[in-house]
Structures are given as C-alpha cells and as structure tokens.
Design a protein around this motif. Structure first.
Motif, PDB file in Angstrom:
ATOM      1  N   MET A 163       0.799  -1.088  -0.194  1.00  0.00           N
ATOM      2  CA  MET A 163      -0.010   0.066   0.062  1.00  0.00           C
ATOM      3  C   MET A 163       0.883   1.493   0.004  1.00  0.00           C
ATOM      4  SD  MET A 163      -2.994   1.122   2.686  1.00  0.00           S
ATOM      5  CE  MET A 163      -2.200   1.099   3.893  1.00  0.00           C
ATOM      6  N   LYS A 164       0.317   2.376  -0.697  1.00  0.00           N
ATOM      7  CA  LYS A 164       1.155   3.556  -0.699  1.00  0.00           C
ATOM      8  C   LYS A 164       0.228   4.628  -0.570  1.00  0.00           C
ATOM      9  CE  LYS A 164       2.480   6.066  -4.764  1.00  0.00           C
ATOM     10  NZ  LYS A 164       2.942   6.035  -6.225  1.00  0.00           N
ATOM     11  N   ARG A 165       0.819   5.495   0.466  1.00  0.00           N
ATOM     12  CA  ARG A 165       0.442   6.714   0.871  1.00  0.00           C
ATOM     13  C   ARG A 165       1.144   8.039   0.770  1.00  0.00           C
ATOM     14  NH1 ARG A 165      -0.754   5.372   6.807  1.00  0.00           N
ATOM     15  NH2 ARG A 165       1.093   4.042   6.669  1.00  0.00           N
ATOM     16  N   GLU A 166       0.549   9.162   0.309  1.00  0.00           N
ATOM     17  CA  GLU A 166       1.338  10.110   0.238  1.00  0.00           C
ATOM     18  C   GLU A 166       0.769  11.351   1.053  1.00  0.00           C
ATOM     19  OE1 GLU A 166       1.532  11.482  -3.790  1.00  0.00           O
ATOM     20  OE2 GLU A 166       2.275   9.288  -4.592  1.00  0.00           O
ATOM     21  N   SER A 167       1.411  12.273   1.563  1.00  0.00           N
ATOM     22  CA  SER A 167       1.044  13.497   2.470  1.00  0.00           C
ATOM     23  C   SER A 167       2.227  14.552   2.410  1.00  0.00           C
ATOM     24  CB  SER A 167       0.710  13.091   3.854  1.00  0.00           C
ATOM     25  OG  SER A 167       1.801  12.483   4.444  1.00  0.00           O
ATOM     26  N   ALA A 168       1.774  15.785   2.572  1.00  0.00           N
ATOM     27  CA  ALA A 168       2.511  16.736   2.607  1.00  0.00           C
ATOM     28  C   ALA A 168       3.142  16.822   4.152  1.00  0.00           C
ATOM     29  CB  ALA A 168       1.837  18.118   2.566  1.00  0.00           C
ATOM     30  N   ALA A 169       4.452  17.304   4.263  1.00  0.00           N
ATOM     31  CA  ALA A 169       5.278  17.174   5.569  1.00  0.00           C
ATOM     32  C   ALA A 169       6.158  18.282   5.445  1.00  0.00           C
ATOM     33  CB  ALA A 169       5.788  15.795   5.781  1.00  0.00           C
ATOM     34  N   ILE A 170       6.918  18.019   6.692  1.00  0.00           N
ATOM     35  CA  ILE A 170       8.090  19.184   6.792  1.00  0.00           C
ATOM     36  C   ILE A 170       9.315  18.347   7.216  1.00  0.00           C
ATOM     37  CG2 ILE A 170       8.964  20.992   8.397  1.00  0.00           C
ATOM     38  CD1 ILE A 170       6.763  22.136   6.752  1.00  0.00           C
ATOM     39  N   LEU A 171      10.418  18.560   6.634  1.00  0.00           N
ATOM     40  CA  LEU A 171      11.593  17.879   6.826  1.00  0.00           C
ATOM     41  C   LEU A 171      12.691  18.934   7.567  1.00  0.00           C
ATOM     42  CD1 LEU A 171      13.736  15.857   6.416  1.00  0.00           C
ATOM     43  CD2 LEU A 171      14.285  16.766   4.180  1.00  0.00           C
ATOM     44  N   LEU A 172      12.975  18.781   8.790  1.00  0.00           N
ATOM     45  CA  LEU A 172      13.885  19.356   9.524  1.00  0.00           C
ATOM     46  C   LEU A 172      15.393  18.798   9.342  1.00  0.00           C
ATOM     47  CD1 LEU A 172      12.386  20.132  13.053  1.00  0.00           C
ATOM     48  CD2 LEU A 172      12.690  21.864  11.201  1.00  0.00           C
ATOM     49  N   LYS A 224       9.290  22.204   2.931  1.00  0.00           N
ATOM     50  CA  LYS A 224       8.239  21.322   2.796  1.00  0.00           C
ATOM     51  C   LYS A 224       8.745  20.254   1.820  1.00  0.00           C
ATOM     52  CE  LYS A 224       5.165  25.272   3.577  1.00  0.00           C
ATOM     53  NZ  LYS A 224       3.700  25.729   3.288  1.00  0.00           N
ATOM     54  N   VAL A 225       7.960  18.957   2.175  1.00  0.00           N
ATOM     55  CA  VAL A 225       8.494  17.795   1.407  1.00  0.00           C
ATOM     56  C   VAL A 225       7.038  16.937   1.267  1.00  0.00           C
ATOM     57  CG1 VAL A 225      10.813  17.561   1.964  1.00  0.00           C
ATOM     58  CG2 VAL A 225       9.162  16.391   3.128  1.00  0.00           C
ATOM     59  N   LYS A 226       7.208  16.138   0.174  1.00  0.00           N
ATOM     60  CA  LYS A 226       6.137  15.228  -0.020  1.00  0.00           C
ATOM     61  C   LYS A 226       6.575  13.915   0.493  1.00  0.00           C
ATOM     62  CE  LYS A 226       4.544  13.402  -3.920  1.00  0.00           C
ATOM     63  NZ  LYS A 226       4.320  13.263  -5.482  1.00  0.00           N
ATOM     64  N   ILE A 227       5.999  13.299   1.380  1.00  0.00           N
ATOM     65  CA  ILE A 227       6.313  11.876   1.807  1.00  0.00           C
ATOM     66  C   ILE A 227       5.344  10.960   1.086  1.00  0.00           C
ATOM     67  CG2 ILE A 227       5.863  10.353   3.920  1.00  0.00           C
ATOM     68  CD1 ILE A 227       6.834  12.578   5.742  1.00  0.00           C
ATOM     69  N   VAL A 228       6.047   9.883   0.273  1.00  0.00           N
ATOM     70  CA  VAL A 228       5.549   8.956  -0.094  1.00  0.00           C
ATOM     71  C   VAL A 228       5.927   7.430   0.772  1.00  0.00           C
ATOM     72  CG1 VAL A 228       5.205   7.498  -2.319  1.00  0.00           C
ATOM     73  CG2 VAL A 228       5.843   9.580  -2.380  1.00  0.00           C
ATOM     74  N   PHE A 229       4.794   7.263   1.325  1.00  0.00           N
ATOM     75  CA  PHE A 229       5.125   5.948   2.446  1.00  0.00           C
ATOM     76  C   PHE A 229       4.539   4.708   1.915  1.00  0.00           C
ATOM     77  CE2 PHE A 229       3.561   3.501   6.262  1.00  0.00           C
ATOM     78  CZ  PHE A 229       4.727   3.358   6.741  1.00  0.00           C
ATOM     79  N   TYR A 230       5.379   3.687   1.900  1.00  0.00           N
ATOM     80  CA  TYR A 230       5.041   2.251   1.360  1.00  0.00           C
ATOM     81  C   TYR A 230       4.804   1.541   2.621  1.00  0.00           C
ATOM     82  CZ  TYR A 230       6.537   4.114  -3.319  1.00  0.00           C
ATOM     83  OH  TYR A 230       6.743   4.863  -4.219  1.00  0.00           O
ATOM     84  N   ASP A 231       3.886   0.608   2.511  1.00  0.00           N
ATOM     85  CA  ASP A 231       3.670  -0.475   3.816  1.00  0.00           C
ATOM     86  C   ASP A 231       2.854  -1.578   3.078  1.00  0.00           C
ATOM     87  OD1 ASP A 231       3.585  -1.308   6.224  1.00  0.00           O
ATOM     88  OD2 ASP A 231       2.028  -0.269   6.933  1.00  0.00           O
ATOM     89  N   SER A 232       3.248  -2.784   3.247  1.00  0.00           N
ATOM     90  CA  SER A 232       2.509  -3.892   2.885  1.00  0.00           C
ATOM     91  C   SER A 232       1.454  -4.172   3.838  1.00  0.00           C
ATOM     92  CB  SER A 232       3.432  -5.146   3.150  1.00  0.00           C
ATOM     93  OG  SER A 232       3.584  -5.240   4.409  1.00  0.00           O
ATOM     94  N   VAL A 245       3.778   1.219  12.131  1.00  0.00           N
ATOM     95  CA  VAL A 245       4.450   2.341  12.278  1.00  0.00           C
ATOM     96  C   VAL A 245       3.720   3.457  12.511  1.00  0.00           C
ATOM     97  CG1 VAL A 245       6.322   1.398  10.901  1.00  0.00           C
ATOM     98  CG2 VAL A 245       4.302   2.499   9.523  1.00  0.00           C
ATOM     99  N   ALA A 246       4.180   4.841  12.667  1.00  0.00           N
ATOM    100  CA  ALA A 246       3.584   6.058  12.808  1.00  0.00           C
ATOM    101  C   ALA A 246       2.961   6.332  11.527  1.00  0.00           C
ATOM    102  CB  ALA A 246       4.467   7.179  13.202  1.00  0.00           C
ATOM    103  N   ASN A 247       1.828   6.970  11.614  1.00  0.00           N
ATOM    104  CA  ASN A 247       0.810   7.215  10.560  1.00  0.00           C
ATOM    105  C   ASN A 247       1.087   8.679   9.951  1.00  0.00           C
ATOM    106  OD1 ASN A 247      -0.573   5.174  10.197  1.00  0.00           O
ATOM    107  ND2 ASN A 247      -2.091   5.863  11.672  1.00  0.00           N
ATOM    108  N   TYR A 248       1.560   9.282   8.869  1.00  0.00           N
ATOM    109  CA  TYR A 248       1.680  10.345   8.256  1.00  0.00           C
ATOM    110  C   TYR A 248       0.386  10.822   8.150  1.00  0.00           C
ATOM    111  CZ  TYR A 248       6.675   9.621   7.950  1.00  0.00           C
ATOM    112  OH  TYR A 248       7.989   9.255   8.571  1.00  0.00           O
TER     113      TYR A 248
END
Length: 120
Positions: free
Chosen positions: A1-10, A101-109, A117-120
């Motif tokens: 499964m793939k999820r995308e969200s906006a996030a911040i990279l420090l 600002k970054v876009k996170i692409v989170f892959y999970d089976s 894992v933590a949800n974005y």
C-alpha cells in the motif's frame, strides 16, 4: 500500500561533542522526539565538515577531530514540527536548523504481522 502526504523536513546540524545535561545532544534530541510522538528521526555522523568558525572537522588520521558534524533529519506533519520547535530552541545552543516542505511517499505492505508504524 502507498500513501502520500505533505510534511516538513527538519535538518538539525550540530557537533558530535555538543552536550545537554551531560548526555550527547543528538541522543537527547532523538529521545525527546520519540517521547513527543514524532514519526521518525535519523542521525548521520559526517566524515568531514566546517561551520560558522570555518574550522574543518575530519576523520583524517592527520587531523583527527573529536567534534565531527552530526546531522539529524526529522520528517513529520507541519503541526508536529511546530509543536517540537520550542523544545529544540531550549536545548540547542550552537548549530543550524533548516526546514523545508516535502512530500512523503510511504510504502507499507498489508501484512498484519508487521510492527505498526506511525501514520503520516
């Protein structure tokens, strides 16, 4: 499964010899981020770098440094980054923080036996 969200990279740039209450600062920061429920953090130890004072820190045998560069990368939702920023201000005396600002692409089976894992 793939999820995308906006996030911040420090990116937190500090020195290996930086301390907070006797403990290495990078350890304190990562433990604080975990306690605050931040999605994740990674610490990188640089092999060479220089900062504000232009002194080169390196692992070279000829110029062995005891204060190598440390980079902590943290990516999470903007509201979570906003929440922890004042805590970072309290513990970092010398260093640099960048934010973007970054876009996170989170892959999970879909495997239910995996560690959650933590949800974005």
């Amino acid at each position: 499964m793939k999820r995308e969200s906006a996030a911040i990279l420090l990116r937190i740039f500090i020195g290996e010899s930086d301390r907070y209450k006797g403990k290495p600062l990078y350890m304190h920061i990562v433990e604080m981020l975990k306690a605050e429920g931040i999605a994740g953090a990674t610490v990188f130890r640089g092999i060479m770098g220089f900062g504000r004072h232009s002194f080169i820190h390196t692992v070279s045998i000829l110029r062995l440094s005891t204060d190598l560069p440390i980079l902590i990368e943290v990516a999470d939702l903007e509201e979570n980054i906003d929440r922890i920023r004042p805590k970072l201000d309290e513990v970092i005396n010398q260093g640099l923080i960048t934010e973007e600002k970054v876009k996170i692409v989170f892959y999970d089976s879909d495997n239910k036996n995996k560690i959650p894992v933590a949800n974005y």
